[in-house]
Scaffold this active site. Sequence first.
Site: not given
Length: 702
Positions: A451, A520
Amino acid sequence: MNILRVGDSAWAAVTKSSAFVFGLEAAGEDSRVVQWYWGPRLPDEALAEVVRQAPRRIHSGFHDPRDVDELLPVEGGARWGVPSLQVTYEGGVRSVELTFAEAVVSDSEIELVLRDPLGLRVGLHVRVASEVVERWVSLTNEGEHAVRLGRVDSGSWVIPERAGYRYTGVAGAWAQETQLHRAELAVGETTFTSRTGTTSHRANPWIMIDAGDATEELGEVWSVALAWSGSWRLTAQRRPEGDVAVTAGFGHDGPTWHLAPGESLLTPPVLGLRTCGGYGAASRAWHDYARHHVLPTPFEERPVLYNSWEATWFDVHEEGQIELARRAADLGVELFVVDDGWFGGRVDDRRGLGDWWPNPDRFPRGLSKLFDTVRELGMRAGLWVEPEMVNPDSDLYREHPDWVLHYPGRRRDTLRHQLVLNYGRADVREWAIGWLSGLVSEYGLDYFKWDMNRSFTQAGWPDAGERADLLWIEHTRGVYAVLDTLRERHPGLRIESCSGGGGRVDFGILRRTDEVWTSDNTDARDRQAIQEGYSYLYPACAMSAWVTDSPNPHTRREVPLAYRFHMAMAGALGIGGDLTRWSAEELEQARSLVAAYKAVRPVIQHGRLHRLAGDPGITASAVQYSHEDRVVVLAYNPFALAKRPPRRVRLAGLDPSAIYESAEGERWHGQTLMSHGLELPTWFIAGPDYRSEMVVLRRVSG
Ligand code: DGJ
């Protein structure tokens, strides 16, 4: 042979269906390497015709520099367009003056070498990869003084003259990535850029241009994409005279790069693709390119994964994870990924980033117990990491405050309470390789979700002196180097690229990762538009997509489980909901949908994509994947009757004379399915919101 000589100093890069013809239009001290043609493949003997025609063009001599035709227009001489190469030499001289030196040619690659007497060697590289023409630039400072580079694009492309020009691209934001934009290309300069240090959520480094007449299935489309995961700039200039050129390269406007005597700089590849057959054909050609020239494991089936993020957020414990793992395995999940919150003091987003050891309160026995259980349950093991970041409240930062991007005496702005580690530094890269590799070895990890949750600010590199701005390049290269080393050391390791959702999706990162997290936003309806934009360039096998809870934690929208599954099944299926709260019926339905996905997985992950009718997320729509003898159609109808969908969906790309059979034994000719369409069930057309259907057909004859 992909590089053909078509004249004294003219060459063609040819693919199966296209040709890109270029060469030296003017020699001597103002040498110009130009593009003569980019269109359908011509017979080899005809390729020289496009070169012979070139001098007929009108040069007024005063105001019409035609730099738009050059492969790398420089700042210097009679050029007033967007420079692809800007150099400042000793004493502030900004005029680049290139003389053609030589062509270094092989069957599949060519380098045209030009030199500036002030000491710069410029190599223009061209290579063919499937239907794509790859181009890049190498610069070497052969002079005695350092030079400062303002812009070094990988190349400029001319879109052939047409009556009109329209562009297609994607733009967006966090939770809203890759939204499709299509509009007339305005006269002037249209720039898409990222200044974030990453590919960014706001734009993606590609553009498609057509004459305003292309559709999903018809028409000529020229695409340009940059394979790079840091800041970038792509400018399409439409001159009032009518020409259009697209120049693209790494870095954004502002930073300048220092090149000392003897040093070289290599740009990332800029990719050009010309296709016929509308946006659909362009996308399929990009997917082919990704499969054959980009992805490290293109033909491997992506496992069905479970990710704990939306189930637990930061509340990660051994017991809770084991409980989720049991439930996930029971559904048929093949890879269990523990997300953020397992390490250091990371109980929320304010602390712990940088301290990459299991949190002793949460995992008193380390991660072994959890991952042993995961394996006993028949799943592979994956872990979330964010190796480019540090929270100021961490042991790492207390020990190495100088490792982050910063300027002495300036603020260090935190975003999500974190700072960016400087991957331009060798010590930072070594540290990262050490603990990442250590985790893989210790726990036998199969998967990292890598990430990257914040953009650059105060991007200084105090120790680097004159070279500090190179950080914008060196950070990305450093990330690439760490990823490459990890893959080399652990050939079985698979990696997902994530950047606060889809902030790092591009052909550069896809060279060293297996999947990307596109957003997301896991709301199945919002996801439709995101997935559509993604599909313009990138293939389904690399698109990680999860089924999460309803109401969706981000949007509060309620969407039935089948619809959520069907949406995520359009890529590499994952599950990200809180399985401890799913009812027995939901778990049962999920189990059968996972099994249904596995049965068609090769078709979806390796198949040819056709975006069928509809406006994803707005009206009924469908996507089709075809692979070997099977066809999978996923159809979605988000609204009840307000927007009545068509009764049938017309399929595409089938063999017209072949017979296709459904699971229920119904048979149709390919031509019928393409011309008349596949009948949709009545409930799909008139029922409550969010109806979806998966149809599987098998070619049985022909
Ligand atoms: C952002 C990612 O996109 C999410 O999936 C999740 O991993 C969080 N970061 C964790 O902090």
